[in-house]
Design a protein around this motif. Structure first.
Motif, mmCIF file in Angstrom:
data_model
loop_
_atom_site.group_PDB
_atom_site.id
_atom_site.type_symbol
_atom_site.label_atom_id
_atom_site.label_comp_id
_atom_site.label_asym_id
_atom_site.label_seq_id
_atom_site.Cartn_x
_atom_site.Cartn_y
_atom_site.Cartn_z
ATOM 1 N N LEU A 57 43.661 65.334 10.960
ATOM 2 C CA LEU A 57 44.317 64.494 9.979
ATOM 3 C C LEU A 57 43.356 63.448 9.485
ATOM 4 O O LEU A 57 42.837 62.653 10.277
ATOM 5 N N GLU A 81 45.405 62.972 3.802
ATOM 6 C CA GLU A 81 46.258 61.840 3.459
ATOM 7 C C GLU A 81 45.709 61.164 2.207
ATOM 8 O O GLU A 81 44.525 60.895 2.120
ATOM 9 N N GLU A 174 51.935 46.749 23.038
ATOM 10 C CA GLU A 174 50.760 46.923 22.198
ATOM 11 C C GLU A 174 50.060 45.582 21.970
ATOM 12 O O GLU A 174 50.699 44.590 21.621
ATOM 13 N N LYS A 175 48.752 45.538 22.155
ATOM 14 C CA LYS A 175 47.905 44.384 21.859
ATOM 15 C C LYS A 175 48.539 43.021 22.198
ATOM 16 O O LYS A 175 48.838 42.238 21.301
ATOM 17 N N ASN A 193 46.419 51.775 27.558
ATOM 18 C CA ASN A 193 46.771 53.017 26.864
ATOM 19 C C ASN A 193 45.506 53.616 26.259
ATOM 20 O O ASN A 193 44.832 52.972 25.460
ATOM 21 N N ASP A 248 52.121 53.044 18.212
ATOM 22 C CA ASP A 248 52.358 52.159 19.351
ATOM 23 C C ASP A 248 53.522 51.205 19.086
ATOM 24 O O ASP A 248 54.393 51.018 19.927
HETATM 25 N N1 GDD Z 1 44.397 60.217 10.042
HETATM 26 C C1 GDD Z 1 44.457 58.920 10.234
HETATM 27 N N2 GDD Z 1 45.089 58.133 9.304
HETATM 28 N N3 GDD Z 1 43.878 58.405 11.317
HETATM 29 C C2 GDD Z 1 43.960 57.074 11.499
HETATM 30 C C3 GDD Z 1 44.591 56.201 10.587
HETATM 31 C C4 GDD Z 1 45.193 56.771 9.413
HETATM 32 O O1 GDD Z 1 45.753 56.101 8.531
HETATM 33 N N4 GDD Z 1 44.486 54.942 11.074
HETATM 34 C C5 GDD Z 1 43.815 55.041 12.235
HETATM 35 N N5 GDD Z 1 43.482 56.324 12.486
HETATM 36 C C6 GDD Z 1 42.751 56.866 13.639
HETATM 37 C C7 GDD Z 1 41.499 56.107 13.963
HETATM 38 O O2 GDD Z 1 40.379 56.715 13.325
HETATM 39 C C8 GDD Z 1 41.429 56.234 15.474
HETATM 40 O O3 GDD Z 1 40.774 57.431 15.841
HETATM 41 C C9 GDD Z 1 42.885 56.339 15.933
HETATM 42 O O4 GDD Z 1 43.604 56.729 14.759
HETATM 43 C C10 GDD Z 1 43.472 55.043 16.525
HETATM 44 O O5 GDD Z 1 43.448 54.030 15.547
HETATM 45 P P1 GDD Z 1 42.794 52.608 15.835
HETATM 46 O O6 GDD Z 1 42.937 51.786 14.603
HETATM 47 O O7 GDD Z 1 41.419 52.773 16.405
HETATM 48 O O8 GDD Z 1 43.784 52.043 16.942
HETATM 49 P P2 GDD Z 1 43.485 50.863 17.950
HETATM 50 O O9 GDD Z 1 42.174 51.062 18.630
HETATM 51 O O10 GDD Z 1 43.697 49.570 17.259
HETATM 52 O O11 GDD Z 1 44.662 51.035 19.045
HETATM 53 C C11 GDD Z 1 45.042 52.295 19.590
HETATM 54 O O12 GDD Z 1 44.047 52.807 20.478
HETATM 55 C C12 GDD Z 1 43.820 52.015 21.686
HETATM 56 C C13 GDD Z 1 42.788 52.725 22.531
HETATM 57 O O13 GDD Z 1 41.612 52.924 21.833
HETATM 58 C C14 GDD Z 1 46.368 52.080 20.316
HETATM 59 O O14 GDD Z 1 46.938 53.331 20.616
HETATM 60 C C15 GDD Z 1 46.209 51.250 21.593
HETATM 61 O O15 GDD Z 1 47.423 51.177 22.304
HETATM 62 C C16 GDD Z 1 45.136 51.870 22.471
HETATM 63 O O16 GDD Z 1 44.933 51.065 23.651
#
Ligand code: GDD
Ligand code: MG
Length: 351
Positions: A57, A81, A174-175, A193, A248
């Motif tokens: 995706l 998307e 979350e966060k 997580n 989340d």
């Molecule tokens: N396809 C798609 N579309 N992917 C997306 C989008 C979107 O609009 N937005 C984010 N992603 C992808 C990012 O590239 C990444 O691989 C993943 O989804 C998670 O998004 P992040 O933006 O990196 O999330 P985070 O780091 O703030 O938080 C998440 O990950 C943490 C661990 O790394 C949460 O799940 C937290 O709970 C978790 O601890």
């Protein structure tokens, strides 16, 4: 049947200048292993899941990049998307899409940009989650032992009384703010997580129906047949109408059927240059060098990244990020690494 959805739509702005909005970090060989982070993620999952059941995706602008890096998949496995709406809509959409093809499917959701070295331990843990999610109506998470009060992660409170490998989650947060994260760490039964989820397509669609009814209706009413042009058009029109929210906040914090398995593998979400530095084998003086032949004197704790193999001479600098690209050179203190995000916005808007 097992399916996987790899989320590869983020920009990774804290890895500028390597990561840019036209060529984000998941498509780069950030570790200098010969494979991009996306390619590594794909092959890690391909050990458990047939390649034709792995969907990517991503934003429509990364279609060419995705196909060129993963020649083993066909174009219909890339869901495009038209806009960024965070992780909830893309997870719901892919779950509904898979469900239409195979109502009994169990799916794994994974980010495209993480560091996981021990692929066997990973496969073992994931297999146990698949087994659990196949039989029960549960939302499986993988929990990582926390080492400091990181406010950028989700926290999982594992049931204190659980004796089995897979425990019920009492709370998903979350966060949290720094004080709360510190409190969680002191409790002892909280995990980070990992951002990797396993559930049946039936269970996750039910969770959306209950907790995100508007989004669920948007994508489920009249979703056309798998892999048709009608489906493409459907996504293009409905996606932009969706709420912008992560899985989340949308589901994990609200659902009461969340479970967790403690990960037995080392994990890092490679969020910043500093995280990459920590995960790389460093030479004497704790410098990490991606590509290039280093000649370092009186230099400690630097993260040095070169796009091509070249001689790199550094003298008298500690704790810096040094990135050499064809059109950009970055020399930036590691302690200010969070500000790199702003640089990307500034540079992409003015140049
Ligand atoms: N396809 C798609 N579309 N992917 C997306 C989008 C979107 O609009 N937005 C984010 N992603 C992808 C990012 O590239 C990444 O691989 C993943 O989804 C998670 O998004 P992040 O933006 O990196 O999330 P985070 O780091 O703030 O938080 C998440 O990950 C943490 C661990 O790394 C949460 O799940 C937290 O709970 C978790 O601890
Ligand atoms: Mg992340």
């Amino acid at each position: 049947d097992y399916y996987a959805v790899i989320m590869a739509g983020g920009i990774g702005s804290r890895f500028w200048p390597v990561s840019t909005s036209s060529f984000p970090k998941q498509f780069h060989d950030m570790l200098g292993t010969g494979k991009s982070l996306l390619q590594q993620t794909f092959s890690r999952l391909n050990k458990l899941i047939p390649s034709e059941n792995i969907l990517i995706l991503t934003n429509e602008r990364y279609l060419e990049l995705t196909l060129s890096q993963l020649p083993e998949i066909s174009e219909k496995q890339v869901v495009l998307e038209p806009a960024m709406r965070n992780t909830a809509p893309c997870i719901l959409l892919s779950a509904l899409k898979i469900k239409k093809e195979n109502p009994n499917a169990v799916m794994l959701v994974a980010p495209s940009d993480h560091w996981i070295e021990d692929e066997d331990a990973f496969a073992n843990d994931v297999q146990k989650c698949f087994d659990a999610a196949q039989h029960d109506n549960i939302l499986m998470t993988l929990g990582i032992n926390p080492t400091f009060p990181n406010t950028g992660y989700g926290y999982i409170e594992a049931d204190k009384n659980s004796t089995s490998e897979i425990s019920r989650v009492a709370q998903f947060r979350e966060k949290p703010d720094y004080e709360t994260a510190k409190k969680f760490l002191n409790e002892g039964n909280f995990l980070w997580n990992a951002g990797i989820f396993i559930w049946s397509v039936a269970t996750i669609s039910e969770a959306f129906e209950k907790n995100e009814p508007v989004m669920h209706a948007l994508f489920s009413e009249g979703i056309p047949v798998y892999n048709t042009t009608e489906e493409k058009d459907f996504i293009a029109t409905n996606y932009e109408l969706s709420e912008n929210i992560s899985i989340d906040y949308a589901i994990m914090e609200k659902a009461n059927n969340v479970f967790t398995k403690k990960a037995t593998f080392d994990w890092n979400d490679l969020g910043t240059w500093g995280a990459l530095h920590d995960k790389m084998t460093t030479n004497e003086g704790d410098n990490a060098v991606v590509r290039g032949i280093p000649m370092l004197t009186d230099a400690k704790g630097n993260m040095i990244y070169s796009e091509t193999e070249k001689l790199i001479v550094v003298d008298g600098i500690d704790d810096y990020i040094i990135v050499d690209k064809a059109e950009t050179l970055l020399i930036f203190p590691k302690k200010k690494e969070q500000d790199i995000k702003k640089l990307l916005v500034e540079v992409e808007n003015t140049h």
